[in-house]
Write a protein that holds these residues in place. Sequence first.
Motif, PDB file in Angstrom:
ATOM      1  N   MET A 130       0.884  -1.055   0.051  1.00 30.81           N
ATOM      2  CA  MET A 130      -0.117   0.118  -0.022  1.00 30.81           C
ATOM      3  C   MET A 130       0.821   1.395   0.130  1.00 30.81           C
ATOM      4  SD  MET A 130      -2.981  -1.389  -0.261  1.00 30.81           S
ATOM      5  CE  MET A 130      -4.030  -0.054  -0.203  1.00 30.81           C
ATOM      6  N   GLU A 131       1.954   1.221   0.803  1.00 29.29           N
ATOM      7  CA  GLU A 131       2.899   2.497   0.644  1.00 29.29           C
ATOM      8  C   GLU A 131       3.520   2.541  -0.522  1.00 29.29           C
ATOM      9  OE1 GLU A 131       5.792   1.574   4.004  1.00 29.29           O
ATOM     10  OE2 GLU A 131       3.910   1.735   5.493  1.00 29.29           O
ATOM     11  N   ARG A 132       4.012   1.551  -1.454  1.00 29.08           N
ATOM     12  CA  ARG A 132       4.445   1.606  -2.463  1.00 29.08           C
ATOM     13  C   ARG A 132       3.409   2.046  -3.704  1.00 29.08           C
ATOM     14  NH1 ARG A 132       6.766  -3.377  -1.622  1.00 29.08           N
ATOM     15  NH2 ARG A 132       5.016  -4.518  -2.741  1.00 29.08           N
ATOM     16  N   ALA A 133       2.132   1.709  -3.500  1.00 29.31           N
ATOM     17  CA  ALA A 133       1.051   2.278  -4.309  1.00 29.31           C
ATOM     18  C   ALA A 133       0.788   3.863  -4.102  1.00 29.31           C
ATOM     19  CB  ALA A 133      -0.230   1.320  -4.032  1.00 29.31           C
ATOM     20  N   ALA A 134       0.862   4.112  -2.754  1.00 31.41           N
ATOM     21  CA  ALA A 134       0.932   5.613  -2.692  1.00 31.41           C
ATOM     22  C   ALA A 134       1.829   6.391  -3.381  1.00 31.41           C
ATOM     23  CB  ALA A 134       0.681   5.860  -1.087  1.00 31.41           C
TER      24      ALA A 134
ATOM     25  N   GLU B 222      -4.395   9.344  -4.972  1.00 28.93           N
ATOM     26  CA  GLU B 222      -3.751   8.183  -3.857  1.00 28.93           C
ATOM     27  C   GLU B 222      -4.854   7.276  -3.398  1.00 28.93           C
ATOM     28  OE1 GLU B 222      -1.827   8.047   0.681  1.00 28.93           O
ATOM     29  OE2 GLU B 222      -1.089   9.505  -0.885  1.00 28.93           O
ATOM     30  N   SER B 223      -5.906   7.732  -2.940  1.00 23.42           N
ATOM     31  CA  SER B 223      -6.991   6.885  -2.352  1.00 23.42           C
ATOM     32  C   SER B 223      -7.560   5.812  -3.310  1.00 23.42           C
ATOM     33  CB  SER B 223      -7.946   7.861  -1.849  1.00 23.42           C
ATOM     34  OG  SER B 223      -8.781   8.380  -2.711  1.00 23.42           O
ATOM     35  N   ARG B 224      -7.604   6.129  -4.699  1.00 19.59           N
ATOM     36  CA  ARG B 224      -8.069   5.388  -5.660  1.00 19.59           C
ATOM     37  C   ARG B 224      -7.041   4.540  -6.047  1.00 19.59           C
ATOM     38  NH1 ARG B 224     -12.872   7.476  -8.184  1.00 19.59           N
ATOM     39  NH2 ARG B 224     -13.616   9.613  -7.291  1.00 19.59           N
ATOM     40  N   VAL B 225      -5.883   4.662  -6.266  1.00 17.88           N
ATOM     41  CA  VAL B 225      -4.918   3.760  -6.379  1.00 17.88           C
ATOM     42  C   VAL B 225      -4.585   2.772  -5.229  1.00 17.88           C
ATOM     43  CG1 VAL B 225      -2.295   3.320  -6.657  1.00 17.88           C
ATOM     44  CG2 VAL B 225      -3.349   5.198  -7.859  1.00 17.88           C
TER      45      VAL B 225
ATOM     46  N   ALA C  26      -7.132   1.782  -3.386  1.00 18.16           N
ATOM     47  CA  ALA C  26      -8.399   1.198  -3.481  1.00 18.16           C
ATOM     48  C   ALA C  26      -8.287  -0.141  -4.461  1.00 18.16           C
ATOM     49  CB  ALA C  26      -9.625   1.929  -3.656  1.00 18.16           C
ATOM     50  N   VAL C  27      -7.447   0.260  -5.647  1.00 15.40           N
ATOM     51  CA  VAL C  27      -7.331  -0.664  -6.525  1.00 15.40           C
ATOM     52  C   VAL C  27      -6.312  -1.617  -5.940  1.00 15.40           C
ATOM     53  CG1 VAL C  27      -5.976  -1.239  -8.840  1.00 15.40           C
ATOM     54  CG2 VAL C  27      -7.368   0.663  -8.657  1.00 15.40           C
ATOM     55  N   PHE C  28      -5.250  -1.378  -5.419  1.00 13.94           N
ATOM     56  CA  PHE C  28      -4.299  -2.375  -4.597  1.00 13.94           C
ATOM     57  C   PHE C  28      -4.963  -3.205  -3.576  1.00 13.94           C
ATOM     58  CE2 PHE C  28      -1.330  -0.206  -7.296  1.00 13.94           C
ATOM     59  CZ  PHE C  28      -0.372  -1.198  -7.556  1.00 13.94           C
TER      60      PHE C  28
ATOM     61  N   LEU D 160      -8.332 -10.102  -4.456  1.00 16.74           N
ATOM     62  CA  LEU D 160      -8.185 -11.101  -5.634  1.00 16.74           C
ATOM     63  C   LEU D 160      -7.235 -12.065  -5.394  1.00 16.74           C
ATOM     64  CD1 LEU D 160      -9.264 -11.454  -8.769  1.00 16.74           C
ATOM     65  CD2 LEU D 160      -6.860 -10.048  -9.232  1.00 16.74           C
ATOM     66  N   ASN D 161      -6.060 -11.724  -5.306  1.00 18.73           N
ATOM     67  CA  ASN D 161      -4.794 -12.813  -4.893  1.00 18.73           C
ATOM     68  C   ASN D 161      -5.227 -13.879  -3.757  1.00 18.73           C
ATOM     69  OD1 ASN D 161      -2.294 -10.486  -5.920  1.00 18.73           O
ATOM     70  ND2 ASN D 161      -3.534 -11.997  -6.987  1.00 18.73           N
ATOM     71  N   LYS D 162      -5.634 -13.148  -2.803  1.00 18.88           N
ATOM     72  CA  LYS D 162      -6.248 -14.181  -1.658  1.00 18.88           C
ATOM     73  C   LYS D 162      -7.438 -14.951  -1.900  1.00 18.88           C
ATOM     74  CE  LYS D 162      -5.019 -11.009   2.211  1.00 18.88           C
ATOM     75  NZ  LYS D 162      -5.430 -10.066   3.516  1.00 18.88           N
ATOM     76  N   GLU D 163      -8.283 -14.460  -2.612  1.00 23.26           N
ATOM     77  CA  GLU D 163      -9.624 -15.455  -3.072  1.00 23.26           C
ATOM     78  C   GLU D 163      -8.844 -16.543  -3.933  1.00 23.26           C
ATOM     79  OE1 GLU D 163     -13.193 -14.959  -5.825  1.00 23.26           O
ATOM     80  OE2 GLU D 163     -13.022 -13.189  -4.420  1.00 23.26           O
ATOM     81  N   TYR D 164      -7.958 -15.958  -4.874  1.00 23.96           N
ATOM     82  CA  TYR D 164      -7.603 -16.936  -5.998  1.00 23.96           C
ATOM     83  C   TYR D 164      -6.695 -18.099  -5.170  1.00 23.96           C
ATOM     84  CZ  TYR D 164      -4.871 -19.008  -9.637  1.00 23.96           C
ATOM     85  OH  TYR D 164      -4.153 -19.695 -10.622  1.00 23.96           O
ATOM     86  N   GLN D 165      -5.859 -17.834  -4.316  1.00 22.83           N
ATOM     87  CA  GLN D 165      -5.180 -18.780  -3.448  1.00 22.83           C
ATOM     88  C   GLN D 165      -6.023 -19.580  -2.693  1.00 22.83           C
ATOM     89  OE1 GLN D 165      -2.384 -16.342  -1.127  1.00 22.83           O
ATOM     90  NE2 GLN D 165      -1.322 -15.510  -3.185  1.00 22.83           N
ATOM     91  N   ARG D 166      -7.223 -19.188  -1.891  1.00 19.78           N
ATOM     92  CA  ARG D 166      -8.257 -19.884  -1.389  1.00 19.78           C
ATOM     93  C   ARG D 166      -8.665 -21.074  -2.414  1.00 19.78           C
ATOM     94  NH1 ARG D 166      -9.128 -15.045   1.564  1.00 19.78           N
ATOM     95  NH2 ARG D 166     -10.715 -14.557   0.063  1.00 19.78           N
ATOM     96  N   GLU D 167      -9.126 -20.433  -3.286  1.00 21.04           N
ATOM     97  CA  GLU D 167      -9.819 -21.428  -4.376  1.00 21.04           C
ATOM     98  C   GLU D 167      -8.974 -22.243  -4.969  1.00 21.04           C
ATOM     99  OE1 GLU D 167     -11.493 -18.686  -7.197  1.00 21.04           O
ATOM    100  OE2 GLU D 167     -13.085 -17.982  -6.012  1.00 21.04           O
TER     101      GLU D 167
END
Length: 107
Positions: free
Chosen positions: A71-75, A85-88, A90-92, A98-105
Amino acid sequence: MTQEQSTDGGSTDDREPGEMSLEELREEIRSIDREIVELIAQRTYVADAIAQVKADEGLPTTDEQQEQQVMERAADNAARFDVDESRVKAVFRELIELNKEYQRENR
């Protein structure tokens, strides 16, 4: 973003957006969208590889400190490219989920 600001050589057109036709601009957006999806797929692949290494080493899948660093790198990158910054962030946050969900599935 002008061609001079591009860091990946994505566009081959050196004209400013105001010098391009509507269709050319829309094609530029389509190209950028394809690149974004490709990068999301690459990020998901690498995140899954990280999860596998963590599993092999008996480490927890979630790492709050690492997520904070993302998140700090994104900012920082948002500021560098003059994007909200807040929108970026939010994307991250969504990419991380997305990655956590993919890993769970897929575990």
